[in-house]
Design a protein around this motif. Structure first.
Motif, PDB file in Angstrom:
ATOM      1  N   MET A   1       0.839  -1.174   0.000  1.00 42.81           N
ATOM      2  CA  MET A   1       0.000   0.000   0.000  1.00 42.81           C
ATOM      3  C   MET A   1       0.892   1.249   0.000  1.00 42.81           C
ATOM      4  SD  MET A   1      -2.922   0.910   2.739  1.00 42.81           S
ATOM      5  CE  MET A   1      -2.831   2.498   3.472  1.00 42.81           C
ATOM      6  N   LYS A   2       0.464   2.250  -0.693  1.00 42.35           N
ATOM      7  CA  LYS A   2       1.215   3.502  -0.782  1.00 42.35           C
ATOM      8  C   LYS A   2       0.587   4.542   0.148  1.00 42.35           C
ATOM      9  CE  LYS A   2       3.850   2.293  -4.291  1.00 42.35           C
ATOM     10  NZ  LYS A   2       5.261   2.206  -4.212  1.00 42.35           N
ATOM     11  N   VAL A   3       1.418   5.480   0.624  1.00 39.24           N
ATOM     12  CA  VAL A   3       0.962   6.548   1.508  1.00 39.24           C
ATOM     13  C   VAL A   3       1.505   7.886   1.012  1.00 39.24           C
ATOM     14  CG1 VAL A   3       0.860   4.999   3.497  1.00 39.24           C
ATOM     15  CG2 VAL A   3       2.912   6.337   3.112  1.00 39.24           C
ATOM     16  N   LEU A   4       0.828   8.973   1.396  1.00 40.71           N
ATOM     17  CA  LEU A   4       1.233  10.317   1.019  1.00 40.71           C
ATOM     18  C   LEU A   4       1.887  10.993   2.213  1.00 40.71           C
ATOM     19  CD1 LEU A   4       1.138  12.687  -1.020  1.00 40.71           C
ATOM     20  CD2 LEU A   4      -1.080  13.292  -0.008  1.00 40.71           C
ATOM     21  N   LEU A   5       3.091  11.535   2.015  1.00 39.30           N
ATOM     22  CA  LEU A   5       3.814  12.237   3.076  1.00 39.30           C
ATOM     23  C   LEU A   5       3.595  13.738   2.935  1.00 39.30           C
ATOM     24  CD1 LEU A   5       7.164  10.252   2.923  1.00 39.30           C
ATOM     25  CD2 LEU A   5       5.139   9.773   4.309  1.00 39.30           C
ATOM     26  N   ARG A   6       3.232  14.387   4.048  1.00 44.20           N
ATOM     27  CA  ARG A   6       2.991  15.832   4.036  1.00 44.20           C
ATOM     28  C   ARG A   6       4.016  16.548   4.896  1.00 44.20           C
ATOM     29  NH1 ARG A   6      -3.417  16.452   4.847  1.00 44.20           N
ATOM     30  NH2 ARG A   6      -4.052  15.949   2.738  1.00 44.20           N
ATOM     31  N   HIS A   7       4.360  17.737   4.487  1.00 45.94           N
ATOM     32  CA  HIS A   7       5.281  18.657   5.165  1.00 45.94           C
ATOM     33  C   HIS A   7       6.722  18.318   4.823  1.00 45.94           C
ATOM     34  CE1 HIS A   7       1.857  20.353   7.163  1.00 45.94           C
ATOM     35  NE2 HIS A   7       1.539  19.186   7.675  1.00 45.94           N
ATOM     36  N   ARG A   8       7.577  19.265   5.088  1.00 47.93           N
ATOM     37  CA  ARG A   8       8.991  19.132   4.743  1.00 47.93           C
ATOM     38  C   ARG A   8       9.640  18.021   5.522  1.00 47.93           C
ATOM     39  NH1 ARG A   8      11.365  24.895   3.291  1.00 47.93           N
ATOM     40  NH2 ARG A   8       9.553  25.642   2.214  1.00 47.93           N
ATOM     41  N   PRO A   9      10.683  17.420   5.026  1.00 49.46           N
ATOM     42  CA  PRO A   9      11.417  17.765   3.816  1.00 49.46           C
ATOM     43  C   PRO A   9      10.931  17.043   2.554  1.00 49.46           C
ATOM     44  CG  PRO A   9      12.675  16.180   5.049  1.00 49.46           C
ATOM     45  CD  PRO A   9      11.426  16.483   5.844  1.00 49.46           C
ATOM     46  N   VAL A  10       9.952  16.150   2.654  1.00 49.40           N
ATOM     47  CA  VAL A  10       9.545  15.377   1.462  1.00 49.40           C
ATOM     48  C   VAL A  10       8.065  15.563   1.150  1.00 49.40           C
ATOM     49  CG1 VAL A  10      11.388  13.678   1.679  1.00 49.40           C
ATOM     50  CG2 VAL A  10       9.224  13.283   2.838  1.00 49.40           C
ATOM     51  N   ARG A  13       5.571  13.475  -1.399  1.00 51.29           N
ATOM     52  CA  ARG A  13       6.145  12.211  -1.848  1.00 51.29           C
ATOM     53  C   ARG A  13       5.208  11.063  -1.498  1.00 51.29           C
ATOM     54  NH1 ARG A  13      12.005  10.585   0.104  1.00 51.29           N
ATOM     55  NH2 ARG A  13      12.488  12.381  -1.176  1.00 51.29           N
ATOM     56  N   VAL A  14       5.112  10.094  -2.390  1.00 49.66           N
ATOM     57  CA  VAL A  14       4.362   8.873  -2.132  1.00 49.66           C
ATOM     58  C   VAL A  14       5.379   7.810  -1.743  1.00 49.66           C
ATOM     59  CG1 VAL A  14       2.869   7.117  -3.143  1.00 49.66           C
ATOM     60  CG2 VAL A  14       2.525   9.528  -3.729  1.00 49.66           C
ATOM     61  N   ALA A  15       5.100   7.120  -0.628  1.00 48.54           N
ATOM     62  CA  ALA A  15       6.026   6.109  -0.113  1.00 48.54           C
ATOM     63  C   ALA A  15       5.266   4.821   0.178  1.00 48.54           C
ATOM     64  CB  ALA A  15       6.690   6.619   1.167  1.00 48.54           C
ATOM     65  N   ASP A  16       6.008   3.752   0.446  1.00 47.47           N
ATOM     66  CA  ASP A  16       5.393   2.489   0.853  1.00 47.47           C
ATOM     67  C   ASP A  16       4.900   2.606   2.282  1.00 47.47           C
ATOM     68  OD1 ASP A  16       5.872   1.105  -1.554  1.00 47.47           O
ATOM     69  OD2 ASP A  16       7.936   0.715  -0.943  1.00 47.47           O
ATOM     70  N   ASP A  17       3.800   1.929   2.585  1.00 47.11           N
ATOM     71  CA  ASP A  17       3.224   1.945   3.928  1.00 47.11           C
ATOM     72  C   ASP A  17       4.209   1.350   4.920  1.00 47.11           C
ATOM     73  OD1 ASP A  17       1.666   1.903   6.179  1.00 47.11           O
ATOM     74  OD2 ASP A  17       0.218   0.467   5.412  1.00 47.11           O
ATOM     75  N   GLY A  18       4.429   2.058   6.011  1.00 44.39           N
ATOM     76  CA  GLY A  18       5.341   1.584   7.034  1.00 44.39           C
ATOM     77  C   GLY A  18       4.633   1.240   8.327  1.00 44.39           C
ATOM     78  N   GLY A  19       3.313   1.168   8.303  1.00 49.70           N
ATOM     79  CA  GLY A  19       2.583   0.913   9.532  1.00 49.70           C
ATOM     80  C   GLY A  19       2.214   2.215  10.205  1.00 49.70           C
ATOM     81  N   LYS A  20       2.572   2.356  11.481  1.00 52.36           N
ATOM     82  CA  LYS A  20       2.231   3.560  12.237  1.00 52.36           C
ATOM     83  C   LYS A  20       3.101   4.750  11.858  1.00 52.36           C
ATOM     84  CE  LYS A  20       1.704   5.231  16.947  1.00 52.36           C
ATOM     85  NZ  LYS A  20       1.912   4.962  18.352  1.00 52.36           N
ATOM     86  N   THR A  21       4.365   4.491  11.470  1.00 52.80           N
ATOM     87  CA  THR A  21       5.289   5.572  11.110  1.00 52.80           C
ATOM     88  C   THR A  21       6.056   5.221   9.839  1.00 52.80           C
ATOM     89  OG1 THR A  21       7.098   4.683  12.437  1.00 52.80           O
ATOM     90  CG2 THR A  21       5.635   6.267  13.521  1.00 52.80           C
ATOM     91  N   VAL A  23       9.814   6.651   7.868  1.00 53.86           N
ATOM     92  CA  VAL A  23      10.980   7.529   7.943  1.00 53.86           C
ATOM     93  C   VAL A  23      11.380   7.898   6.523  1.00 53.86           C
ATOM     94  CG1 VAL A  23      13.388   7.737   8.641  1.00 53.86           C
ATOM     95  CG2 VAL A  23      11.773   6.523  10.105  1.00 53.86           C
ATOM     96  N   ALA A  24      11.469   9.195   6.269  1.00 54.08           N
ATOM     97  CA  ALA A  24      11.861   9.690   4.941  1.00 54.08           C
ATOM     98  C   ALA A  24      12.545  11.031   5.113  1.00 54.08           C
ATOM     99  CB  ALA A  24      10.637   9.833   4.049  1.00 54.08           C
ATOM    100  N   GLY A  25      13.567  11.275   4.337  1.00 59.79           N
ATOM    101  CA  GLY A  25      14.273  12.549   4.404  1.00 59.79           C
ATOM    102  C   GLY A  25      14.813  12.823   5.795  1.00 59.79           C
ATOM    103  N   ALA A  26      15.238  11.790   6.510  1.00 59.40           N
ATOM    104  CA  ALA A  26      15.794  11.879   7.866  1.00 59.40           C
ATOM    105  C   ALA A  26      14.783  12.397   8.884  1.00 59.40           C
ATOM    106  CB  ALA A  26      17.066  12.727   7.896  1.00 59.40           C
ATOM    107  N   CYS A  27      13.483  12.244   8.597  1.00 63.87           N
ATOM    108  CA  CYS A  27      12.430  12.651   9.533  1.00 63.87           C
ATOM    109  C   CYS A  27      11.403  11.534   9.658  1.00 63.87           C
ATOM    110  CB  CYS A  27      11.732  13.919   9.046  1.00 63.87           C
ATOM    111  SG  CYS A  27      12.799  15.368   9.078  1.00 63.87           S
ATOM    112  N   MET A  28      10.716  11.525  10.786  1.00 61.37           N
ATOM    113  CA  MET A  28       9.680  10.540  11.021  1.00 61.37           C
ATOM    114  C   MET A  28       8.316  11.138  10.701  1.00 61.37           C
ATOM    115  SD  MET A  28       8.929   8.136  14.306  1.00 61.37           S
ATOM    116  CE  MET A  28       8.264   9.358  15.394  1.00 61.37           C
ATOM    117  N   TYR A  29       7.501  10.374  10.027  1.00 59.12           N
ATOM    118  CA  TYR A  29       6.142  10.762   9.669  1.00 59.12           C
ATOM    119  C   TYR A  29       5.180   9.795  10.338  1.00 59.12           C
ATOM    120  CZ  TYR A  29       8.118  13.787   6.113  1.00 59.12           C
ATOM    121  OH  TYR A  29       8.815  14.776   5.473  1.00 59.12           O
TER     122      TYR A  29
END
Length: 65
Positions: A1-10, A13-21, A23-29
């Motif tokens: 499943m894909k997810v949408l990341l909001r706010h900086r730094p990415v 960006r659409v990323a793979d589902d990681g569950g509850k969190t 990590v992208a661009g050295a930040c936790m979403y």
């Protein structure tokens, strides 16, 4: 499943589902419970936890893992 990341730094960006969190661009979403439609896909929305961003020298703290 894909997810949408909001706010900086990415923001946007659409990323793979990681569950509850995710990590992208050295930040936790974290999952927000919101959904968004991007390019015909229904995506779960994750938002940046600014207090858990390595750019702010806070990514290695226990409460961020």
């Amino acid at each position: 499943m894909k997810v949408l990341l909001r706010h900086r730094p990415v923001n946007g960006r659409v990323a793979d589902d990681g569950g509850k969190t995710v990590v992208a661009g050295a930040c936790m979403y974290e999952r927000t419970g919101e959904r968004a439609n991007q390019r015909g896909e229904d995506l779960a929305v994750y938002e940046n936890r600014a207090d858990c961003c390595e750019a702010n020298q806070r990514g290695a703290e226990d409460r961020c893992e």
